[in-house]
Design an enzyme around this catalytic site. Structure first.
Site, PDB file in Angstrom:
ATOM      1  N   SER A 270     -20.817  37.140 -36.296  1.00 55.65           N
ATOM      2  CA  SER A 270     -22.146  36.811 -36.813  1.00 55.65           C
ATOM      3  C   SER A 270     -22.607  35.413 -36.420  1.00 55.65           C
ATOM      4  O   SER A 270     -23.801  35.186 -36.217  1.00 55.65           O
ATOM      5  CB  SER A 270     -22.174  36.960 -38.339  1.00 55.65           C
ATOM      6  OG  SER A 270     -21.154  36.184 -38.939  1.00 55.65           O
TER       7      SER A 270
ATOM      8  N   HIS B 294     -23.180  30.759 -39.694  1.00 57.56           N
ATOM      9  CA  HIS B 294     -24.507  31.274 -39.338  1.00 57.56           C
ATOM     10  C   HIS B 294     -25.437  30.124 -38.944  1.00 57.56           C
ATOM     11  O   HIS B 294     -26.138  30.199 -37.932  1.00 57.56           O
ATOM     12  CB  HIS B 294     -25.109  32.031 -40.522  1.00 57.56           C
ATOM     13  CG  HIS B 294     -24.343  33.256 -40.895  1.00 57.56           C
ATOM     14  ND1 HIS B 294     -24.567  33.945 -42.071  1.00 57.56           N
ATOM     15  CD2 HIS B 294     -23.345  33.930 -40.248  1.00 57.56           C
ATOM     16  CE1 HIS B 294     -23.751  34.975 -42.130  1.00 57.56           C
ATOM     17  NE2 HIS B 294     -22.999  34.989 -41.041  1.00 57.56           N
TER      18      HIS B 294
END
Length: 585
Positions: A270, A322
């Site tokens: 991610s 992230h």
């Protein structure tokens, strides 16, 4: 109002007395009035693209002929990008199409309609050109899920990277890793990012963590997001840049995660995927992308990124990775945009490579700084990992305490008078284990002849349990930490902690001895007194209680170390444990 990843709406239109081809003519003429783009026409139906505008975020409308019911067609309107909510736009698209087709039907004479039908049927019956055949074949491939897993020219990096992630996960499962929730030990052995290991020699974890996933659902969600962004981005930046972007933003996401919370075990693609979204965001903001597509995609990307960042605030999600990936990707995207403003391909390539090296240098410099300033506990955890102590502990081969003469029932061990066994001295077979509290930034070590008691309750219902509680026979060490909201509360508790019981004359009791000591370089206040044991069969036995306080003024935190000493020889162990205490200032 639809609410899902790609909202859609289905409806049926009825035109009794008209043939299928006549209905297609009405739809084609209606699309001209609505200013919709005609993407594909066949005897089975029509594909329209609704341009971006005030009343549209960009949708595709599919009109399908129903062979079993004359005069009836099915219409499907769907958002082309991830929008979550369509605010009724898909339903309105079908309404507009029906209204426009009714209007065309009322204005066209039968002769005009028949003329257009003949022309369209002639067009259907002519042989397809090579370009048309290639276009249809490509669309057929795109409609298959396998399209995203098979590398091909101009779409090479995305399927290869997706395949690597899936293959790694399959190999993990084949080796015995849990498919739904891998164990901590499994993640560490397969290369997850973990500060005490990554920053003390395992630099490669900053790369491998981008291909390790914490369960099948984690993998599926990441690969879905990767498919979507890869389909748009690789065509825009090319295969080489796509490979480099994934790896480079993945490295940056890992190092930012280490900076924010190095003790968290981090894994998953991610961070790198957020990096790809950051690159695409830079192109949408600064590159010459067609205005209609730009606004629709920009809205979708911002909603996707915003939603996932907010969702990532909950426990168990590495939002730092992230953010690190997104920021590094956005910076890399700006560099690529600048490069594309040069006409010569060599200049574009040079700008891209120089920028990529610059981003890598930032990663490398940051990583080396973190390696140079690791907390003192990290090398100790590294030694335990290298010696196999950590693996043995997770495999149940090493217990915290050898278990002889101990009871794990905490209700029996709350009292210092518990004397169900004798003190067990340290032997050559015992090992030293590490306790680390990330929130308190506290660590210490203790030998395995002392049992770590878990499940201990706090002193009150609203008070946190002890950081660490160790037991050996009737001897125990209890370590607690309390942080206070205001300086006034801190000072009050500090004064209360240092106060001693008084005798009948109001003077401090002679039974309590209070001195200032230095433990492991930390100034502490020590209070010693004797306690009477009320153990059955042992009336009048005395036990020494030692209470140490460390006042962390800058954080309004008080550390408390309570020792109950029944066997004098146990004090050597306790002094050794106290000497390993480390508290970040």
């Amino acid at each position: 109002m639809a609410f899902k990843l790609k909202p859609s709406y289905d409806g049926k239109l009825h035109f009794s007395g008209l043939s299928n081809t006549q209905i297609l003519i009405l739809a084609l003429e209606a699309s001209l009035q609505l200013k919709w783009n005609i993407e594909e026409v066949s005897p089975e139906g029509i594909l329209f693209e609704v341009p971006m505008g005030l009343h549209s975020h960009g949708e595709e409308v599919i009109l399908t002929i129903n062979d079993t019911s004359e005069g009836e067609v099915a219409v499907h309107s769907q958002c082309v990008s991830i929008q979550f909510v369509d605010y009724g736009k898909n339903r309105k698209n079908i309404q507009k199409l029906q209204e426009a087709m009714e209007k065309v039907k009322s204005t066209l004479t039968p002769e005009e309609l028949e003329e257009k039908v003949q022309k369209l049927e002639e067009d259907f019956n002519r042989p397809l050109t090579e370009e048309e055949q290639a276009y249809l074949l490509e669309n057929e491939k795109k409609s298959s899920l396998l399209y995203f897993f098979i590398p091909r020219k101009r779409f090479l990096a995305t399927p290869i990277l997706i395949d690597i992630n899936i293959v790694v996960f399959i190999i993990m499962i084949a080796s015995g890793v849990g498919i739904m929730e891998p164990s901590t030990l499994s993640l560490l052995k397969w290369g997850a990012d973990f500060g005490p290991l990554t920053l003390t020699g395992d630099w490669w974890r900053t790369l491998t963590c981008n291909f390790i996933h914490i369960g099948v659902f984690h993998l599926l969600m990441n690969m879905y997001a990767f498919m979507y962004i890869g389909l748009w981005l690789e065509e825009l930046i090319g295969t080489r840049r796509m490979f480099v972007s994934y790896l480079l933003t993945g490295l940056c996401s890992a190092v930012f995660s280490l900076y924010m919370h190095g003790e968290t075990i981090s894994a998953g693609a991610s961070g790198a995927i957020f990096g790809l979204y950051g690159i695409f965001l830079a192109f949408l903001l600064f590159h010459r992308i067609e205005r209609g597509k730009r606004k629709a995609l920009l809205t979708s990307i911002l909603i996707f990124v915003g939603y996932n960042l907010v969702y990532g605030l909950q426990a168990g999600i590495d939002n730092a990775a992230h953010i690190g990936g997104l920021l590094s990707g956005f910076l890399l995207g700006i560099i690529y945009v600048v490069g594309y403003r040069f006409e010569k391909s060599e200049a574009q390539k040079t700008i891209s490579i120089v920028g990529e090296l610059g981003i890598f240098s930032i990663f490398l410099f940051s990583f080396l700084i973190l390696c140079k300033n690791v907390p003192p506990i990290y090398p100790e955890i590294r030694n335990e990992w290298d010696s196999g102590i950590v693996e043995a502990y997770f495999n149940g081969e090493l217990e915290e305490g050898n278990g002889e003469g101990y009871s794990t029932d905490d209700s029996q061990s709350n009292s210092p008078s518990r004397h169900l066994s004798t003190y067990l001295p340290i032997t050559d077979n015992d090992t030293w284990l590490t306790y680390y509290g990330a929130v308190e930034e506290f660590s210490c070590q203790y030998p395995s002849n002392w049992q770590k008691i878990t499940g201990t309750q706090g002193m009150a219902p609203n008070v946190d349990p002890p950081l660490l509680r160790l037991l050996n026979g009737a001897n125990q060490l209890i370590i607690t930490s309390f942080v206070y909201d205001t300086q006034k509360e801190f000072e009050y508790e500090k004064e209360l902690s240092l106060s001693l019981p008084t005798d009948q004359e109001g003077k401090p009791s002679a039974d309590y001895q209070q001195t200032n000591v230095n433990i492991a370089g930390l100034p502490m206040t020590q209070t010693i007194n004797l306690m009477s044991l009320d153990a059955p069969g042992r009336p009048g036995e005395k036990m020494k209680q030692i209470h140490l306080y460390y006042f962390q003024e800058n954080k309004k935190r008080i550390f408390s170390f309570v020792i109950h000493l029944s066997d004098p020889e146990a004090m050597n162990d306790l002094n050794a444990i106290l000497s390993t205490i480390q508290i970040s200032k």
